[in-house]
Design an enzyme around this catalytic site. Structure first.
Site, PDB file in Angstrom:
ATOM      1  N   TRP A 177       0.899  -1.229   0.235  1.00 55.60           N
ATOM      2  CA  TRP A 177      -0.037  -0.045  -0.220  1.00 55.60           C
ATOM      3  C   TRP A 177       0.826   1.271  -0.026  1.00 55.60           C
ATOM      4  O   TRP A 177       0.293   2.158  -0.762  1.00 55.60           O
ATOM      5  CB  TRP A 177      -1.028  -0.143   1.106  1.00 55.60           C
ATOM      6  CG  TRP A 177      -2.073  -1.104   1.115  1.00 55.60           C
ATOM      7  CD1 TRP A 177      -2.025  -1.952   2.084  1.00 55.60           C
ATOM      8  CD2 TRP A 177      -2.900  -1.354  -0.002  1.00 55.60           C
ATOM      9  NE1 TRP A 177      -3.066  -3.145   1.729  1.00 55.60           N
ATOM     10  CE2 TRP A 177      -3.647  -2.501   0.160  1.00 55.60           C
ATOM     11  CE3 TRP A 177      -3.304  -0.764  -1.157  1.00 55.60           C
ATOM     12  CZ2 TRP A 177      -4.589  -3.046  -0.339  1.00 55.60           C
ATOM     13  CZ3 TRP A 177      -4.004  -1.304  -1.935  1.00 55.60           C
ATOM     14  CH2 TRP A 177      -4.956  -2.282  -1.508  1.00 55.60           C
ATOM     15  N   ASP A 209      -1.499   6.640   6.424  1.00 54.95           N
ATOM     16  CA  ASP A 209      -2.658   5.742   6.010  1.00 54.95           C
ATOM     17  C   ASP A 209      -2.908   4.722   7.082  1.00 54.95           C
ATOM     18  O   ASP A 209      -2.039   3.901   7.403  1.00 54.95           O
ATOM     19  CB  ASP A 209      -2.155   4.808   4.842  1.00 54.95           C
ATOM     20  CG  ASP A 209      -3.215   3.841   4.335  1.00 54.95           C
ATOM     21  OD1 ASP A 209      -4.223   3.752   4.835  1.00 54.95           O
ATOM     22  OD2 ASP A 209      -3.019   3.252   3.123  1.00 54.95           O
ATOM     23  N   LYS A 218     -11.996  -1.506   6.536  1.00 51.94           N
ATOM     24  CA  LYS A 218     -11.223  -2.538   7.152  1.00 51.94           C
ATOM     25  C   LYS A 218     -11.669  -2.584   8.885  1.00 51.94           C
ATOM     26  O   LYS A 218     -11.749  -3.714   9.628  1.00 51.94           O
ATOM     27  CB  LYS A 218      -9.672  -2.401   7.372  1.00 51.94           C
ATOM     28  CG  LYS A 218      -9.208  -2.064   6.138  1.00 51.94           C
ATOM     29  CD  LYS A 218      -9.000  -3.511   5.039  1.00 51.94           C
ATOM     30  CE  LYS A 218      -8.932  -2.977   3.769  1.00 51.94           C
ATOM     31  NZ  LYS A 218      -7.626  -2.525   3.205  1.00 51.94           N
TER      32      LYS A 218
HETATM   33  C1  LIG Z   1      -7.208  -1.879   1.958  1.00 53.11           C
HETATM   34  C2  LIG Z   1      -6.175  -0.989   2.152  1.00 53.11           C
HETATM   35  C3  LIG Z   1      -5.981   0.093   1.161  1.00 53.11           C
HETATM   36  C4  LIG Z   1      -6.996   0.369   0.076  1.00 53.11           C
HETATM   37  O1  LIG Z   1      -8.292   0.606   0.212  1.00 53.11           O
HETATM   38  P1  LIG Z   1      -9.311   0.969  -1.121  1.00 53.11           P
HETATM   39  O2  LIG Z   1     -10.500   1.474  -0.180  1.00 53.11           O
HETATM   40  O3  LIG Z   1      -9.331  -0.316  -1.719  1.00 53.11           O
HETATM   41  O4  LIG Z   1      -8.556   2.070  -2.106  1.00 53.11           O
HETATM   42  C5  LIG Z   1      -5.000   1.228   1.299  1.00 53.11           C
HETATM   43  N1  LIG Z   1      -4.277   1.110   2.235  1.00 53.11           N
HETATM   44  C6  LIG Z   1      -4.203   0.168   3.111  1.00 53.11           C
HETATM   45  C7  LIG Z   1      -3.378   0.140   4.372  1.00 53.11           C
HETATM   46  C8  LIG Z   1      -5.300  -0.853   3.201  1.00 53.11           C
HETATM   47  O5  LIG Z   1      -5.372  -1.756   4.202  1.00 53.11           O
END
Ligand SMILES: *Cc1c(COP(=O)(O)O)cnc(C)c1O
Length: 363
Positions: free
Chosen positions: A101, A171, A195
């Site tokens: 990511w 993030d 998540k």
């Molecule tokens: C799942 C995830 C993403 C991507 O998320 P989307 O909503 O599919 O764009 C980005 N960063 C992390 C840490 C993730 O776990």
């Protein structure tokens, strides 16, 4: 009806209580005669839902007054572009690459400016967090970027990097609301909600107000300016209203169950059940350096691909689903987010113990 133990990395398990409440309100939200899905986003009722969600989140995370909370669409991926478009004033940023990511975000930023990879753990398949206490931070960096919890590899920054005065952008998709956080250490915290908070398709971004300006990169689409969304209280266009409503319910559930400190304590207990077992098991082992382990995503392997596959299959048949590891790493991964009950982790460990017993031949 039979619910399974869902160890998916995302979209992921939601608190059963929250799902039941939503089901009850599905046809008639509190006397309105309609579902939240059918409601105008400009209505008083929805405005109430949105404002309450924001104020509950502010309370949970102790978000100071100088920060805006934005409910945005496009998932975490859109932020990979929106961040440089809005924050790269000098067209330079430093990225710490600790997994897929962060790597994707780093690559996307290269479209807009100079994105420096100042640290990485790719040399050991992202199984650790590099030492970030004294990195070579670029003097003109507009921000330093991290992915705080690495969903795929199961590592977590337990200490934030020393950014030497630069703005930290994080993030937190897969560790959102899993423990208390000191918002003031960040310029921007963002995460996809699917998540740990709600249904997919939305991001919550918590941004220091001085970073929300008209001064974006030339060509930045109107929709991708933080300021447009901040000025419109996240109602610039029709938002993902039902998702905001669900997130609001999850915030209330966290409040009811004791807030983020209590959540952290429960998450530590749940993770310890699994990690302690992995450390003593002769069949399974964790893949991450101990001090960098995530409380949310726990990857593990047997060391034999066939045994891994047999385990995943047997687990599924026993009601433990989505344990297959990410396609880039193989093995297994148990995501044990906030909403995974302790009983689910206990039952999984019990199942693993039994599987180990029955597969002594492979040990
Ligand atoms: C799942 C995830 C993403 C991507 O998320 P989307 O909503 O599919 O764009 C980005 N960063 C992390 C840490 C993730 O776990």
């Amino acid at each position: 009806m039979k619910r399974v133990y869902n160890f998916s990395a995302g979209p992921a398990v939601l608190p059963e209580e929250v799902l039941r409440e939503a089901a009850e309100e599905m046809l008639d939200y509190r006397g309105t005669g309609m579902s939240v899905m059918e409601m105008s986003h400009r209505s008083k009722v929805f405005e109430g839902i949105l404002n309450e969600a924001e104020s509950d989140l502010r309370e949970l995370m102790h978000i100071p007054a100088g920060y805006k909370v934005l409910f945005l669409q496009g998932g975490a991926h859109l932020q990979f572009a929106m961040i440089p478009m809005n924050l790269m004033k000098n067209r330079t940023a430093d990225y710490i690459v600790t997994g897929q990511w962060a790597k994707k975000a780093w690559k996307e930023a290269q479209i807009y400016g100079k994105a420096n990879k100042i640290a990485s753990s790719e040399d050991e398949t992202f199984s650790y967090i590099p030492d970030c206490s004294d990195l070579d931070i670029s003097s003109d960096a507009d921000y330093v970027y991290i992915c705080e919890n690495n969903t795929i590899y199961g590592t977590k920054f337990h200490t934030l990097p020393n950014t030497k005065g630069k703005i930290l952008v994080s993030d937190v998709s897969s560790c959102f609301l899993s423990e208390p956080v000191d918002v003031e250490k960040y310029g921007l915290i963002y995460g996809g909600v699917q998540k740990n908070i709600g249904p997919a398709g939305m991001v919550i971004a918590i941004i220091r107000e001085d970073l929300i300006t008209e001064d974006t990169l030339p060509g930045t689409p109107t929709y991708m300016k933080y300021k447009i969304h901040a000025d419109a209280n996240s109602l610039y266009n029709t938002p993902n209203a039902y998702c905001i409503y669900m997130c609001g319910k999850v915030f209330k559930w966290i409040q009811r169950t004791g807030g983020l400190a209590a959540m952290k304590a429960r998450n530590e207990e749940k993770a310890a059940l699994l990690y302690d077992f992995l450390d003593e098991s002769r069949l399974f082992r964790g893949t991450v350096r101990k001090e960098d382990r995530s409380l949310m995503n726990v990857p593990f392997v047997t060391g034999d691909a066939q045994t891994d596959a047999a385990f995943v299959k047997a687990a599924e048949e026993a009601g433990f689903v989505n344990l297959k590891g990410h396609r880039s790493v193989g093995g297994m991964r148990a995501s044990i987010y906030n909403a995974m009950p302790r009983a689910g982790v206990e039952a999984l460990v019990e199942f693993m113990r039994k599987f180990e017993e029955e597969n002594k031949a492979h040990v």
